[in-house]
Design an enzyme around this catalytic site. Structure first.
Site, mmCIF file in Angstrom:
data_model
loop_
_atom_site.group_PDB
_atom_site.id
_atom_site.type_symbol
_atom_site.label_atom_id
_atom_site.label_comp_id
_atom_site.label_asym_id
_atom_site.label_seq_id
_atom_site.Cartn_x
_atom_site.Cartn_y
_atom_site.Cartn_z
ATOM 1 N N LEU A 133 0.819 -1.061 -0.066
ATOM 2 C CA LEU A 133 0.208 0.000 -0.040
ATOM 3 C C LEU A 133 0.865 1.338 -0.120
ATOM 4 O O LEU A 133 0.660 2.056 -0.787
ATOM 5 C CB LEU A 133 -1.039 -0.180 1.266
ATOM 6 N N THR A 149 6.867 -5.224 3.448
ATOM 7 C CA THR A 149 7.171 -6.180 4.499
ATOM 8 C C THR A 149 7.030 -7.681 3.364
ATOM 9 O O THR A 149 6.001 -7.900 2.863
ATOM 10 C CB THR A 149 6.231 -6.568 5.437
ATOM 11 N N TYR A 184 -10.171 0.966 -1.404
ATOM 12 C CA TYR A 184 -9.950 1.694 -0.233
ATOM 13 C C TYR A 184 -10.700 0.886 0.992
ATOM 14 O O TYR A 184 -10.160 0.755 1.863
ATOM 15 C CB TYR A 184 -10.426 3.138 -0.237
ATOM 16 N N ARG A 206 21.386 -12.971 38.799
ATOM 17 C CA ARG A 206 22.659 -11.929 38.933
ATOM 18 C C ARG A 206 22.439 -11.356 40.445
ATOM 19 O O ARG A 206 21.836 -10.990 40.955
ATOM 20 C CB ARG A 206 22.249 -10.760 38.028
ATOM 21 N N GLY A 230 21.674 -4.107 32.917
ATOM 22 C CA GLY A 230 22.626 -3.530 33.128
ATOM 23 C C GLY A 230 23.678 -3.448 31.983
ATOM 24 O O GLY A 230 23.107 -3.406 30.737
ATOM 25 N N GLY A 231 25.013 -3.421 32.003
ATOM 26 C CA GLY A 231 25.750 -3.388 30.890
ATOM 27 C C GLY A 231 25.497 -4.684 29.856
ATOM 28 O O GLY A 231 25.728 -4.377 28.554
ATOM 29 N N GLU A 275 1.510 -0.050 9.953
ATOM 30 C CA GLU A 275 -0.009 -0.369 10.128
ATOM 31 C C GLU A 275 -0.469 0.700 10.839
ATOM 32 O O GLU A 275 -1.655 0.509 11.683
ATOM 33 C CB GLU A 275 -0.398 -1.665 10.696
#
Ligand SMILES: Cc1cc2nc3c(=O)[nH]c(=O)nc-3n(C[C@H](O)[C@H](O)[C@H](O)COP(=O)(O)OP(=O)(O)OC[C@H]3O[C@@H](n4cnc5c(N)ncnc54)[C@H](O)[C@@H]3O)c2cc1C
Length: 388
Positions: free
Chosen positions: A133, A166, A240, A276, A347-348, A371
């Site tokens: 489109l 796409t 349309y 962690r 974090g990092g 969209e």
């Protein structure tokens, strides 16, 4: 008192069939897609073998009836598939989304018997679809498109340049919107089914993107491209309507893509924060972190409810225009927030490609753009609530 059997079910309660379907797609995504994600992102490519597996899994023709070789499912099944795939790779999620919620959907709704008989079996078994489109000068203002269709001798000749398409690299079947009469404004717009390999049709430059990099986004060039008159989808001058109605449904699919990817990021964040250690304990033991995760989970659940409700309304043949706009708007924002938090909590390590949240953060942004941008969703919602 209402009869218990008439009590509406909670929105997130799935039928047994929906649960089995969702779980099988999720398992496929974890086993067969996850190992490919990083490489596909870096190379900005999706292997054809993976696309073939999606056909085998039955997710490329979800709503296509059994007699055309499809899965004979509902729109809600498509939403579940896009959500599950996107929790692992939103690029695969959008390939499946465009195939089902735009291309197959438009053919099912608007295709004449002969068009359905020719293309639905292909779409269910091997052919990828794309939906063309947008153009360089017409994005939000989609009906300002300038691709021209001229009828002569039982066929149309299409000339123009589509942008941002796409699946264009993989596609065998394109739905192309063009105008038969520029002076008629939106009433000139007509939808055509155009096959790859049609004389005058070529796929142009592929975009190098921030996110969903494995999903191809390309130009589509039409130079006097010959399309039989029988390939008009719906009626001449009514394209349309095809566009508006399919995009209203398509944006529920994008909502599903967004909640899937947000769930993926949240899952990674929960697992990582429990593992962690800082200050002698898991960072998930800090209330500051717990509250952030709790807020993200709440926002995601709200987005999921909006998406599921819009999809259930659509399957129930009830009005869903506002619900669809709200679900896409909200789910895209939720995805941006949740993925950003996931990067933060890593974090990092959240900032590097060795961990999956960096990619999901990049992937999330597109939800506010394609969209219909977030502003355009707001415009739709405002129009409905103000009765303007
Ligand atoms: C990765 C990707 C894949 C895509 N896939 C497809 C596809 O398969 N098929 C297809 O046809 N198209 C596709 N598109 C195109 C996409 O739908 C458009 O990019 C989108 O509709 C926005 O159009 P635009 O880029 O021209 O932005 P514009 O319309 O120029 O908008 C720019 C900014 O202005 C704002 N704006 C515009 N008008 C208004 C207004 N009236 N009020 C308030 N704000 C406004 C917008 O919200 C936006 O923030 C894709 C795009 C991308 C990036």
């Amino acid at each position: 008192m209402e009869n218990a059997s008439e009590t509406p079910k909670p929105l997130t309660r799935l039928t047994e069939d929906e649960t089995l379907f969702r779980d099988s797609v999720l398992e496929f995504a974890r086993l067969e897609i996850r190992p490919l994600v990083r490489d596909m992102d870096e190379r900005a490519q999706m292997p054809r073998a993976l696309v073939d597996r999606l056909f085998e899994l039955g997710v490329m023709g979800i709503e296509i009836p059994d007699h055309y070789g499809g899965a004979g499912g509902t729109f809600f099944h498509a939403v579940l598939a896009v959500e599950a795939l996107s929790s692992v790779d939103p690029s695969v999620g959008v390939l499946v989304d465009v195939q089902n919620t735009l291309v197959a959907n438009a053919l099912l709704r608007w295709g004449a018997d002969a068009l359905q008989g020719r293309y639905l079996p292909q779409l269910a078994s091997r052919a990828v679809g794309a939906y063309a489109l947008s153009e360089a000068g017409s994005g939000s203002d989609a009906f300002a498109l300038t691709t021209r269709a001229v009828e002569a001798g039982g066929e149309f000749r299409l000339t123009g340049r589509k942008l941002w398409i796409t699946n264009a690299n993989e596609a065998d079947v394109f739905i192309v919107f063009a105008t038969v009469n520029p002076d008629a404004g939106y009433k000139g717009i007509t939808a055509f089914i155009v096959e790859r390999g049609s004389p005058g049709l070529s796929v142009g430059k592929k975009e190098d993107k921030l996110g969903i990099r494995a999903s191809s986004t390309c130009e589509l060039l039409l130079e006097d491209c010959r399309v039989p008159s029988s390939h008009v989808l719906g009626e001449v001058g009514r394209g349309y309507k095809v566009a508006i109605e399919t995009l209203n449904e398509g944006r529920i699919g994008i909502g599903a893509q967004m909640i899937g990817l947000a769930q993926g990021a949240l899952n990674h964040a929960i697992a990582y924060t429990k593992e962690r250690q800082q200050f002698g304990k898991a960072i998930a033991d800090f209330q500051g972190v717990q509250f952030q995760l709790a807020r993200a989970a709440t926002e995601l659940e709200a987005a999921r409810l909006l998406v599921y409700n819009a999809a259930r309304l659509r399957d129930n043949h009830e009005p869903f225009l506002t619900a669809a706009a709200m679900c896409k708007l909200f789910a895209a924002d939720a995805a941006e927030h949740v993925t950003s938090l996931a990067v933060q909590l890593f974090g990092g390590y959240g900032y590097v490609k060795d961990y999956p949240v960096e990619k999901l953060y990049r992937d999330a942004k597109i939800g506010q753009i394609y969209e219909g941008t977030s502003n355009l969703q707001l415009q739709t919602i405002a129009k409905q609530i103000l009765g303007a």
